[in-house]
Design an enzyme around this catalytic site. Structure first.
Site, PDB file in Angstrom:
ATOM      1  N   CYS A  34       0.819  -1.214   0.000  1.00 22.77           N
ATOM      2  CA  CYS A  34       0.000   0.000   0.000  1.00 22.77           C
ATOM      3  C   CYS A  34       0.850   1.261   0.000  1.00 22.77           C
ATOM      4  CB  CYS A  34      -0.944   0.020   1.203  1.00 22.77           C
ATOM      5  SG  CYS A  34      -2.160  -1.316   1.137  1.00 22.77           S
ATOM      6  N   HIS A  81     -12.379  10.205  -8.928  1.00 18.67           N
ATOM      7  CA  HIS A  81     -11.381  10.344  -9.999  1.00 18.67           C
ATOM      8  C   HIS A  81     -10.279  11.330  -9.603  1.00 18.67           C
ATOM      9  CE1 HIS A  81     -14.167   7.914 -12.216  1.00 18.67           C
ATOM     10  NE2 HIS A  81     -13.279   7.753 -13.167  1.00 18.67           N
TER      11      HIS A  81
END
Lengths: 135, 135, 135, 135, 135, 135
Positions: A34, A81
């Site tokens: 991550c 987004h």
């Protein structure tokens, strides 16, 4: 007697888990893949839960349209987004874990709902993990 | 202010519902086809929920890796691809209903988590029924 | 011009993957934990797909009730809450892999539907794996 | 120490959201397309949650069969494949919003369960919105 | 007579849709918010389908373990928690649309499976859109 | 080499299954509770699948926006929150079974897509039944 109503939303964002005060190897130990430098991303699924008494004329506590208008304007347009680390001011000094994203969302929405409705936010990062936050 | 984090796991086991103190026909009345003698099985889906404060350096309450390591080692390896009635000591004198399986899982995990994190276990037996247990 | 209609069913069974011609260690190499001796089990999800022309008076190819009656009687009652290795004659000399279970189901249903309807069977063993068989 | 058990049900009904004390344009403003005159409909998904102590002989709080019998007889047969506005007496003067449907279901079931089991009802109208009511 | 077997995988990646031969405004017209400069991301869900005859000794066409080993090594480790535009050589001159990602996956896997098994790849970008590619 | 892309949509409508040439009892025999006089309804889920070659500049066969604009305008606005029997001209003499709804949708969309893209429509009436139609 109160009832809770939940509306479900989606947004798709990039992020990485990275503590600026640590070097790369310490970040890798704590956050694993991550923490990879070029970001990855998720289809976040958001459940917004509001509670209150049912208005007898409308049959609801707050209209679905009003909830959707607020959440779409204040949360989805803000996060969808986007790169959470780079573009979202709330994460300039806060690691965008699923926990922190849920807290940021709750803080934004609870100000707008003015502490009414006993707001609760449930946020899925994947189909395998999610958090619940209610202030 | 606390947040809860949930991780989702799966295991596939065989079981039957059968009270040793009753004869077959009494078991059939109480448990129906779930008491059939040669076992049947399920894809169990387990949600492990932990609550706590968010660590500011890590952005989480407890790392996902730590949760997964503990649950995989203590629960999934213990129950997955096993016959709950025959192979799992906790069910030698306890009927492996979905309720009792959830309680057994909670007892094992809560000892390891040392009563911290306000542990809650949600266990699906099928897509149509589940239980929630928090001690 | 044809249309296909699919009906979805569930059954919960115990099984193990074990080739009687091999010893335990060879079975363990080939089938891993699926060969464990005391069985495990699954929530199988079955999609039965039939194709044909739409009858203008009924608006369908074959009635949903007819499909459900046949599949419930011939498949679900036959396999649900059973041990596939021990109780189902078709698996007395056939390993009850998800592939072979789908083929057995298809063979039973296709005889009843008399080779009409271009029968196709989709069978999920878990949410992560499934097979499709059409004869 | 108590555990909760949940069973899941489905019913398919027609409805419209319409306040008889308002004219059509006021209804359109408040309810949008949900007020359209000729009804629309939903696949409602209902989760019935009951809580209690686990009976040591049965391994459950209340049998799944008993829950299913009651909910199927009192709720599903009452609402399934019906027009909620026209055919269900409880909605003769109550707008059949998902909130009010959940409250009606809770009121019916709680009488039958005699205030035991800390009944909670979760009702999905679509995959994107649901309510939770516990009296 | 052949059967198909499908295994399901997940990976989480960042990407943006951007044609290097066009300026920003042309990219914005064609790809909308998917062209935003700092990337967004998805939880991709991948179904790998292989077809063949069932081996009578194993009851399968190819073992689930072999499929999983190959796909995890060649696809998931290659794409998971990566930025598709920056880190994956196949997308250095190819726009990482869900169509192109599926084709890249298929090309990698089909070489390894040596054109056997009639490989088919189904790739979900979100719960609302997916592609299917079979060469 | 072609690829297929699928987009998923939802609409909520009322309907009943009723053949005008038959009396009520004949309809009840054939269609059961689906023939009840006051309508019921469903959350229909629609998958629109289009196939073609991938455009090298865009990385797709047809843009997602174009598909969504067409399907929302021609199908969702046409059917959503409507009574299929009363309000949709295509069902004035056609029983709105899930089969016929799928065929009507396909006919509308295929004219607009001008027979290109090898159009396929998958329509779920409930989570338990669906149809697939490709002309």
């Amino acid at each position: 007697m109160t009832i809770s109503i939940s509306e479900i939303f989606n947004f798709n964002s990039a992020h990485r888990l990275y503590n600026k005060n640590w070097d790369i190897s310490k970040n890798l130990i704590e956050f694993g893949k991550c923490s990879f430098p070029n970001y990855h991303g998720h289809n976040y699924k958001l459940e917004v839960k509001l509670s209150g008494k049912v208005d007898i004329n409308l049959g609801n506590t707050i209209s679905r349209n009003k909830i959707c208008d607020i959440v779409n304007k204040e949360i989805i347009q803000h996060l969808d987004h986007k790169n959470l680390n780079i573009e979202i001011p709330q994460f300039s000094n806060l690691i965008p874990t699923v926990e922190n994203i849920a807290i940021v969302i709750w803080d934004i929405l609870n100000k707008i709902f003015e502490n009414k409705y006993n707001l609760e936010v449930k946020l899925y990062e994947t189909e395998r993990n999610f958090v619940v936050y209610k202030g």
